[in-house]
Design a protein around this motif. Structure first.
Motif, PDB file in Angstrom:
ATOM      1  N   PHE A  97       0.830  -1.207   0.000  1.00 31.90           N
ATOM      2  CA  PHE A  97       0.000   0.000   0.000  1.00 31.90           C
ATOM      3  C   PHE A  97       0.864   1.257   0.000  1.00 31.90           C
ATOM      4  O   PHE A  97       0.615   2.188  -0.769  1.00 31.90           O
ATOM      5  CB  PHE A  97      -0.929  -0.016   1.213  1.00 31.90           C
ATOM      6  N   LEU A  98       1.898   1.267   0.830  1.00 31.32           N
ATOM      7  CA  LEU A  98       2.764   2.445   0.917  1.00 31.32           C
ATOM      8  C   LEU A  98       3.531   2.682  -0.376  1.00 31.32           C
ATOM      9  O   LEU A  98       3.849   3.832  -0.707  1.00 31.32           O
ATOM     10  CB  LEU A  98       3.723   2.312   2.101  1.00 31.32           C
ATOM     11  N   ASP A  99       3.813   1.618  -1.111  1.00 28.65           N
ATOM     12  CA  ASP A  99       4.476   1.755  -2.412  1.00 28.65           C
ATOM     13  C   ASP A  99       3.510   2.230  -3.498  1.00 28.65           C
ATOM     14  O   ASP A  99       3.879   3.034  -4.354  1.00 28.65           O
ATOM     15  CB  ASP A  99       5.086   0.421  -2.857  1.00 28.65           C
ATOM     16  N   GLU A 100       2.279   1.710  -3.459  1.00 27.59           N
ATOM     17  CA  GLU A 100       1.332   1.967  -4.545  1.00 27.59           C
ATOM     18  C   GLU A 100       0.505   3.233  -4.369  1.00 27.59           C
ATOM     19  O   GLU A 100       0.097   3.849  -5.355  1.00 27.59           O
ATOM     20  CB  GLU A 100       0.395   0.768  -4.714  1.00 27.59           C
ATOM     21  N   ALA A 101       0.243   3.633  -3.143  1.00 24.35           N
ATOM     22  CA  ALA A 101      -0.625   4.793  -2.908  1.00 24.35           C
ATOM     23  C   ALA A 101      -0.111   6.080  -3.558  1.00 24.35           C
ATOM     24  O   ALA A 101      -0.905   6.803  -4.170  1.00 24.35           O
ATOM     25  CB  ALA A 101      -0.858   4.991  -1.416  1.00 24.35           C
ATOM     26  N   PRO A 102       1.191   6.394  -3.476  1.00 24.34           N
ATOM     27  CA  PRO A 102       1.654   7.613  -4.153  1.00 24.34           C
ATOM     28  C   PRO A 102       1.386   7.581  -5.669  1.00 24.34           C
ATOM     29  O   PRO A 102       1.072   8.620  -6.262  1.00 24.34           O
ATOM     30  CB  PRO A 102       3.154   7.643  -3.852  1.00 24.34           C
ATOM     31  N   GLN A 103       1.463   6.406  -6.263  1.00 24.13           N
ATOM     32  CA  GLN A 103       1.158   6.284  -7.693  1.00 24.13           C
ATOM     33  C   GLN A 103      -0.327   6.543  -7.948  1.00 24.13           C
ATOM     34  O   GLN A 103      -0.691   7.184  -8.935  1.00 24.13           O
ATOM     35  CB  GLN A 103       1.558   4.900  -8.199  1.00 24.13           C
ATOM     36  N   LEU A 104      -1.181   6.039  -7.049  1.00 25.20           N
ATOM     37  CA  LEU A 104      -2.619   6.268  -7.201  1.00 25.20           C
ATOM     38  C   LEU A 104      -2.963   7.745  -6.988  1.00 25.20           C
ATOM     39  O   LEU A 104      -3.816   8.297  -7.696  1.00 25.20           O
ATOM     40  CB  LEU A 104      -3.399   5.383  -6.226  1.00 25.20           C
ATOM     41  N   LEU A 105      -2.298   8.383  -6.044  1.00 23.33           N
ATOM     42  CA  LEU A 105      -2.514   9.815  -5.840  1.00 23.33           C
ATOM     43  C   LEU A 105      -2.087  10.608  -7.077  1.00 23.33           C
ATOM     44  O   LEU A 105      -2.790  11.526  -7.506  1.00 23.33           O
ATOM     45  CB  LEU A 105      -1.761  10.288  -4.595  1.00 23.33           C
ATOM     46  N   ALA A 106      -0.966  10.233  -7.659  1.00 27.62           N
ATOM     47  CA  ALA A 106      -0.498  10.886  -8.889  1.00 27.62           C
ATOM     48  C   ALA A 106      -1.474  10.625 -10.037  1.00 27.62           C
ATOM     49  O   ALA A 106      -1.744  11.513 -10.856  1.00 27.62           O
ATOM     50  CB  ALA A 106       0.899  10.409  -9.249  1.00 27.62           C
ATOM     51  N   GLN A 107      -2.007   9.420 -10.085  1.00 22.07           N
ATOM     52  CA  GLN A 107      -2.998   9.067 -11.114  1.00 22.07           C
ATOM     53  C   GLN A 107      -4.247   9.933 -10.965  1.00 22.07           C
ATOM     54  O   GLN A 107      -4.822  10.383 -11.956  1.00 22.07           O
ATOM     55  CB  GLN A 107      -3.353   7.591 -11.012  1.00 22.07           C
ATOM     56  N   MET A 108      -4.654  10.185  -9.725  1.00 24.84           N
ATOM     57  CA  MET A 108      -5.812  11.054  -9.508  1.00 24.84           C
ATOM     58  C   MET A 108      -5.537  12.464 -10.023  1.00 24.84           C
ATOM     59  O   MET A 108      -6.392  13.070 -10.666  1.00 24.84           O
ATOM     60  CB  MET A 108      -6.176  11.092  -8.018  1.00 24.84           C
ATOM     61  N   ARG A 109      -4.345  12.971  -9.739  1.00 26.64           N
ATOM     62  CA  ARG A 109      -3.985  14.317 -10.209  1.00 26.64           C
ATOM     63  C   ARG A 109      -3.999  14.397 -11.737  1.00 26.64           C
ATOM     64  O   ARG A 109      -4.557  15.322 -12.310  1.00 26.64           O
ATOM     65  CB  ARG A 109      -2.606  14.714  -9.704  1.00 26.64           C
ATOM     66  N   SER A 110      -3.371  13.419 -12.377  1.00 22.88           N
ATOM     67  CA  SER A 110      -3.302  13.463 -13.843  1.00 22.88           C
ATOM     68  C   SER A 110      -4.683  13.223 -14.458  1.00 22.88           C
ATOM     69  O   SER A 110      -5.022  13.843 -15.469  1.00 22.88           O
ATOM     70  CB  SER A 110      -2.258  12.486 -14.381  1.00 22.88           C
ATOM     71  N   ALA A 111      -5.484  12.359 -13.853  1.00 25.62           N
ATOM     72  CA  ALA A 111      -6.836  12.117 -14.363  1.00 25.62           C
ATOM     73  C   ALA A 111      -7.688  13.372 -14.222  1.00 25.62           C
ATOM     74  O   ALA A 111      -8.474  13.706 -15.117  1.00 25.62           O
ATOM     75  CB  ALA A 111      -7.472  10.939 -13.630  1.00 25.62           C
ATOM     76  N   ARG A 112      -7.528  14.068 -13.108  1.00 25.64           N
ATOM     77  CA  ARG A 112      -8.265  15.325 -12.914  1.00 25.64           C
ATOM     78  C   ARG A 112      -7.867  16.333 -13.986  1.00 25.64           C
ATOM     79  O   ARG A 112      -8.717  16.967 -14.605  1.00 25.64           O
ATOM     80  CB  ARG A 112      -7.985  15.896 -11.520  1.00 25.64           C
ATOM     81  N   ALA A 113      -6.567  16.462 -14.222  1.00 19.40           N
ATOM     82  CA  ALA A 113      -6.082  17.425 -15.222  1.00 19.40           C
ATOM     83  C   ALA A 113      -6.562  17.070 -16.627  1.00 19.40           C
ATOM     84  O   ALA A 113      -6.848  17.958 -17.436  1.00 19.40           O
ATOM     85  CB  ALA A 113      -4.559  17.484 -15.185  1.00 19.40           C
TER      86      ALA A 113
END
Length: 113
Positions: A31-47
């Protein structure tokens, strides 16, 4: 927020009892490895205006947060998952990232001392 509010230790302890402490450490580390990627995915998806990708990432974060007892983090992720993408403000993503950082620190402490 106090440590006891960041991670619901009853939820975390129950998870350890049901799956074993060593397996929980593996799950937390993933989870600690993957969550930052998911947060980044949310940012890019929002943009990019990609609502489905945004919701999928938020859903994964919500589910994982709930599993580990990071209930405030999970609630924030759920709120974003259910939001209309056009109404999601940058501050909401920043708040989710801050809650993740707090939850991550507490999970590391619980797993690795």
């Amino acid at each position: 927020m106090t440590n006891s509010k960041i991670i619901d230790t009853e939820v975390f302890t129950e998870l350890q009892g049901n799956t074993g402490a060593d397996f929980v450490i593996e799950l937390v580390d993933t989870f600690l490895d993957e969550a930052p990627q998911l947060l980044a995915q949310m940012r890019s998806a929002r943009a990019a205006g990609e609502a489905d990708n945004f919701r999928r990432a938020a859903h994964s974060l919500k589910s994982n947060g709930s599993t580990f007892g990071a209930l405030a983090f999970a609630a924030q992720a759920r709120s974003l998952e259910l939001s209309q993408l056009a109404q999601v403000e940058e501050g909401a993503l920043a708040a989710l990232e801050q809650q993740f950082q707090q939850a991550a620190a507490r999970l590391r402490e619980l797993c690795h001392g």
